[in-house]
Design an enzyme around this catalytic site. Structure first.
Site, PDB file in Angstrom:
ATOM      1  N   THR A 187       0.941  -1.241  -0.010  1.00 41.78           N
ATOM      2  CA  THR A 187      -0.053   0.162  -0.007  1.00 41.78           C
ATOM      3  C   THR A 187       1.065   1.260   0.036  1.00 41.78           C
ATOM      4  O   THR A 187       2.007   1.119   0.393  1.00 41.78           O
ATOM      5  CB  THR A 187      -0.981   0.026   1.251  1.00 41.78           C
ATOM      6  OG1 THR A 187      -0.038   0.172   2.279  1.00 41.78           O
ATOM      7  CG2 THR A 187      -1.667  -1.131   1.511  1.00 41.78           C
ATOM      8  N   GLU A 332      -5.483  -4.341  -0.804  1.00 43.18           N
ATOM      9  CA  GLU A 332      -5.800  -5.706   0.081  1.00 43.18           C
ATOM     10  C   GLU A 332      -6.896  -6.638  -0.386  1.00 43.18           C
ATOM     11  O   GLU A 332      -6.947  -7.578  -0.021  1.00 43.18           O
ATOM     12  CB  GLU A 332      -5.903  -5.071   1.688  1.00 43.18           C
ATOM     13  CG  GLU A 332      -4.924  -4.431   2.471  1.00 43.18           C
ATOM     14  CD  GLU A 332      -4.982  -2.800   2.041  1.00 43.18           C
ATOM     15  OE1 GLU A 332      -5.566  -2.393   0.841  1.00 43.18           O
ATOM     16  OE2 GLU A 332      -4.502  -2.100   2.728  1.00 43.18           O
ATOM     17  N   LYS A 443     -15.074  16.104  11.045  1.00 41.46           N
ATOM     18  CA  LYS A 443     -15.681  15.908  12.266  1.00 41.46           C
ATOM     19  C   LYS A 443     -16.197  17.480  12.805  1.00 41.46           C
ATOM     20  O   LYS A 443     -15.270  17.898  13.638  1.00 41.46           O
ATOM     21  CB  LYS A 443     -15.022  15.032  13.275  1.00 41.46           C
ATOM     22  CG  LYS A 443     -14.997  13.308  12.833  1.00 41.46           C
ATOM     23  CD  LYS A 443     -13.525  12.963  13.017  1.00 41.46           C
ATOM     24  CE  LYS A 443     -13.544  11.519  12.350  1.00 41.46           C
ATOM     25  NZ  LYS A 443     -12.283  11.276  11.683  1.00 41.46           N
ATOM     26  N   TRP A 448     -20.700  14.311  11.291  1.00 39.23           N
ATOM     27  CA  TRP A 448     -19.568  13.939  10.371  1.00 39.23           C
ATOM     28  C   TRP A 448     -20.046  14.358   8.905  1.00 39.23           C
ATOM     29  O   TRP A 448     -20.949  14.499   8.535  1.00 39.23           O
ATOM     30  CB  TRP A 448     -19.414  12.391  10.171  1.00 39.23           C
ATOM     31  CG  TRP A 448     -18.728  11.736  11.278  1.00 39.23           C
ATOM     32  CD1 TRP A 448     -18.362  12.356  12.384  1.00 39.23           C
ATOM     33  CD2 TRP A 448     -18.586  10.394  11.381  1.00 39.23           C
ATOM     34  NE1 TRP A 448     -17.658  11.416  13.305  1.00 39.23           N
ATOM     35  CE2 TRP A 448     -18.004  10.162  12.632  1.00 39.23           C
ATOM     36  CE3 TRP A 448     -18.872   9.232  10.672  1.00 39.23           C
ATOM     37  CZ2 TRP A 448     -17.379   9.043  13.050  1.00 39.23           C
ATOM     38  CZ3 TRP A 448     -18.626   7.985  11.189  1.00 39.23           C
ATOM     39  CH2 TRP A 448     -17.797   7.712  12.366  1.00 39.23           C
TER      40      TRP A 448
HETATM   41  P1  ADP Z   1      -3.868   3.814  -1.890  1.00 41.16           P
HETATM   42  O1  ADP Z   1      -3.792   3.773  -0.537  1.00 41.16           O
HETATM   43  O2  ADP Z   1      -2.328   3.817  -2.764  1.00 41.16           O
HETATM   44  O3  ADP Z   1      -4.810   4.864  -2.562  1.00 41.16           O
HETATM   45  P2  ADP Z   1      -5.564   1.986  -2.479  1.00 41.16           P
HETATM   46  O4  ADP Z   1      -5.907   1.843  -4.167  1.00 41.16           O
HETATM   47  O5  ADP Z   1      -5.596   0.382  -2.161  1.00 41.16           O
HETATM   48  O6  ADP Z   1      -4.209   2.220  -2.360  1.00 41.16           O
HETATM   49  O7  ADP Z   1      -6.819   2.770  -1.786  1.00 41.16           O
HETATM   50  C1  ADP Z   1      -7.970   2.077  -1.536  1.00 41.16           C
HETATM   51  C2  ADP Z   1      -8.821   3.330  -0.983  1.00 41.16           C
HETATM   52  O8  ADP Z   1      -9.019   3.917  -2.047  1.00 41.16           O
HETATM   53  C3  ADP Z   1     -10.197   2.720  -0.234  1.00 41.16           C
HETATM   54  O9  ADP Z   1      -9.983   2.199   0.870  1.00 41.16           O
HETATM   55  C4  ADP Z   1     -11.084   3.998  -0.544  1.00 41.16           C
HETATM   56  O10 ADP Z   1     -10.641   4.860   0.849  1.00 41.16           O
HETATM   57  C5  ADP Z   1     -10.267   4.650  -1.872  1.00 41.16           C
HETATM   58  N1  ADP Z   1     -11.468   4.276  -2.951  1.00 41.16           N
HETATM   59  C6  ADP Z   1     -11.153   3.273  -3.819  1.00 41.16           C
HETATM   60  N2  ADP Z   1     -12.157   3.258  -4.739  1.00 41.16           N
HETATM   61  C7  ADP Z   1     -13.216   4.341  -4.232  1.00 41.16           C
HETATM   62  C8  ADP Z   1     -14.113   4.915  -4.887  1.00 41.16           C
HETATM   63  N3  ADP Z   1     -14.786   4.604  -5.920  1.00 41.16           N
HETATM   64  N4  ADP Z   1     -14.757   5.998  -4.309  1.00 41.16           N
HETATM   65  C9  ADP Z   1     -14.254   6.632  -3.284  1.00 41.16           C
HETATM   66  N5  ADP Z   1     -12.975   6.172  -2.645  1.00 41.16           N
HETATM   67  C10 ADP Z   1     -12.510   5.049  -3.238  1.00 41.16           C
END
Ligand code: ADP
Length: 543
Positions: A187, A332, A443, A448
């Site tokens: 990540t 993940e 917050k 929220w």
């Molecule tokens: P990074 O941490 O590098 O961005 P990831 O792609 O694994 O790596 O990030 C996942 C996160 O991205 C999710 O937990 C969420 O918060 C956000 N995310 C993914 N897809 C969406 C979406 N369609 N809309 C809003 N947030 C999203």
């Protein structure tokens, strides 16, 4: 129990490239290259090159379980590494070149990578980091002899095309347990050190089946697919495996990802579907507006990684007849969790209602179970209003982080579900609506505020090209939203007009207290808006 009497054949990644080469032998794999020209080969030729590479890796002494790192763009060579490394039972560790150097050094050491394959773009970076890449014994430049660097401090630097030329193009893949690790992806570490997701052959194959089942006909051997999502990020959204499974023509954009380059590549290769984060699609939209047309053939865009606003979705669908599929997922989770899946009735809805539904984060794919829980871990109803942290479970979700018991303990609940760190609601009919990342929520007093909701509304305001919301400290409410806006070209809109517009779209307490204008928003290593950088930038902002 009576045991079924079917053959027990392992689900291995090598079976995918074997299949594509046999059944879709002449389907093209096209790639923009670091060297410049567009490269074309077929699945049959890809298979021969993958076999050569796998034989070369074995000759180099790579053993099952070894972690082999890549620092590379989306090219045919990177794709070949995906299949060759996992095919011999080793682990393909894709490194995101946009990470901070200290993070790269951390993950190379943590993963104990023994070999690094890199695009020549990254030669200066690799030379600089060599001293802190202690575990790496072998360096390979992903190019041909003519483009090898004349001088380098990398000991015994090998040439990718020389390795292939010297190796046999035929191979009988080894067979092993389908739960064997095949790929490793960290990540981006927005909080703390990066954490590793270690995929297995089985999880990658199941993920491909799930994606194809939910992607609404996005994959056939007649529909060229372009991954703008990097092969170095989040398992490339599983696309390398999915296109081999479906025999889809695959078009890789190489290092140049701006709107103009993407437009030209899509047009010359007849791309039907593109996959990537919203920022990339905003760039393409600009280019389409400039040229007054879309790349011929472009019919479907899959957007994910962060929210795409209904206003942007409407522009694609109404003005350009490009169908948007909105997905949500995480590194993940291999990484896809949910995708837009409309019912027949929803498909018939007027544009405004339809894009509002597409602005949601999709319905879960088969294979990914979801629950939302309150602060005490109690499951909340899927009624469209109850909010909670989203937990997921499934054969394509990590059971823990690679060699990181502390991070694992923090992420998993007592029943073995993985906590996403996202806050969401789920409607009665299964739509996932992401409220925010826990750490990005504003917050304000007892309430929220979803930064996603406010951003979606702001992007709908004429004159606003892009927008981000962050929390800033407030003496009375603890935190209040600050809106950061990039104006559309030549727009003259000001703070008062934007706030007035938002006043008609949001509840009063959700309307930001202030608006600041910037030329561009800072992006993360994966092309998303970097809230962390914005928070640092406006830490002293007084409302
Ligand atoms: P990074 O941490 O590098 O961005 P990831 O792609 O694994 O790596 O990030 C996942 C996160 O991205 C999710 O937990 C969420 O918060 C956000 N995310 C993914 N897809 C969406 C979406 N369609 N809309 C809003 N947030 C999203």
């Amino acid at each position: 129990m009576l045991k079924g009497q079917m053959m027990d054949r392992p689900l291995l990644v090598s079976s995918l490239i074997d299949f594509a080469a046999e059944v879709h032998a002449t389907v093209p794999v096209v790639s923009a290259t670091v060297e410049g020209p567009i490269h074309r080969q077929t699945y049959a030729e890809t298979h021969a090159r993958v076999a050569r590479l796998a034989n070369a890796l074995t000759a180099m002494g790579v053993k099952p379980g070894d972690r082999i790192a890549t620092l590379a763009w989306n090219t045919h060579r990177h794709l070949e590494l995906y299949f060759a490394i996992s095919g011999i039972g080793a682990v393909c560790h894709t490194i995101n070149p946009r990470l901070f150097p200290e993070q790269m050094a951390y993950i190379v050491r943590h993963a104990e990578d023994t070999t690094l394959f890199f695009d020549t773009t990254f030669l200066p970076l690799v030379e600089k980091l060599r001293a802190v890449f202690e575990p790496i014994r072998t360096y390979v430049a992903m190019t041909d002899r003519a483009h090898m660097p004349a001088e380098t401090n990398l000991p015994g630097l090998l040439c990718y095309e020389d390795l292939l030329a010297a190796a046999s193009p035929s191979i009988v893949w080894p067979e092993f347990d389908e739960n064997t690790a095949c790929a490793l992806c960290y990540t981006s570490g927005t909080t703390g050190d990066p954490k590793g997701a270690l995929y297995s052959h089985r999880s990658n194959l199941l993920h491909s089946f799930y994606v194809v089942a939910s992607a609404q006909g996005a994959f056939t051997s007649a529909r060229p697919v372009l991954p703008v999502v990097p092969l170095f990020h989040a398992n490339a959204w599983g696309l390398p495996f999915v296109v081999a499974l479906t025999g889809s023509p695959f078009v890789m954009p190489g290092p140049r990802l701006d709107g103009a380059n993407l437009f030209d590549l899509m047009e010359t290769t007849g791309v039907w579907g593109g996959w990537g984060v919203p920022t990339v699609w905003l760039g393409l939209l600009d280019e389409m507006a400039k040229r007054g047309r879309k790349p011929a053939g472009l019919s479907r865009i899959l957007t994910g990684g962060s929210a795409m606003s209904p206003a942007t979705i409407a522009t694609f669908e109404r003005d350009w007849n490009v169908d948007i599929i909105h997905g949500w997922g995480m590194t993940e989770m291999s990484p896809v969790g949910s995708l837009t899946q409309l019912s027949a009735a929803e498909e018939q809805l007027p544009l405004e209602e339809r894009v509002a539904i597409k602005g949601r984060q999709g319905r879960r794919m088969y294979g990914v179970e979801m629950k939302i829980v309150d602060a005490d871990g109690r499951p909340q109803p899927h009624d469209g209003t109850s909010q909670g942290e989203l937990f997921v479970r499934g054969a394509t979700v990590i059971s823990g982080y690679y060699a990181n018991p502390a991070a694992t303990a923090a992420a998993m609940d007592k029943d073995g579900w993985f906590g996403t760190g996202d806050v969401a609601t789920i409607t009665e009919d299964g739509w996932l609506v992401l409220v925010d990342r826990t750490k990005d929520l504003v917050k304000s007093g007892g309430e929220w505020i979803s930064s996603i909701d406010v951003e979606n509304a702001a992007i709908g305001c004429p004159g606003v090209a892009n927008a981000a919301v962050i929390a800033v400290p407030h003496p009375k409410w603890n935190e209040r939203p600050l809106l950061v806006v990039v104006k559309a070209k030549d727009a003259t809109i000001g703070k008062a007009e934007i706030l007035a517009y938002l006043g008609t779209r949001l509840a009063r307490w959700q309307v930001p207290d202030d608006v600041v204008f910037v030329e561009a928003l800072p992006l993360t290593a994966t092309g998303k808006i970097s809230k962390k950088d914005l928070r640092a930038l406006y830490a002293d902002h007084r409302l």
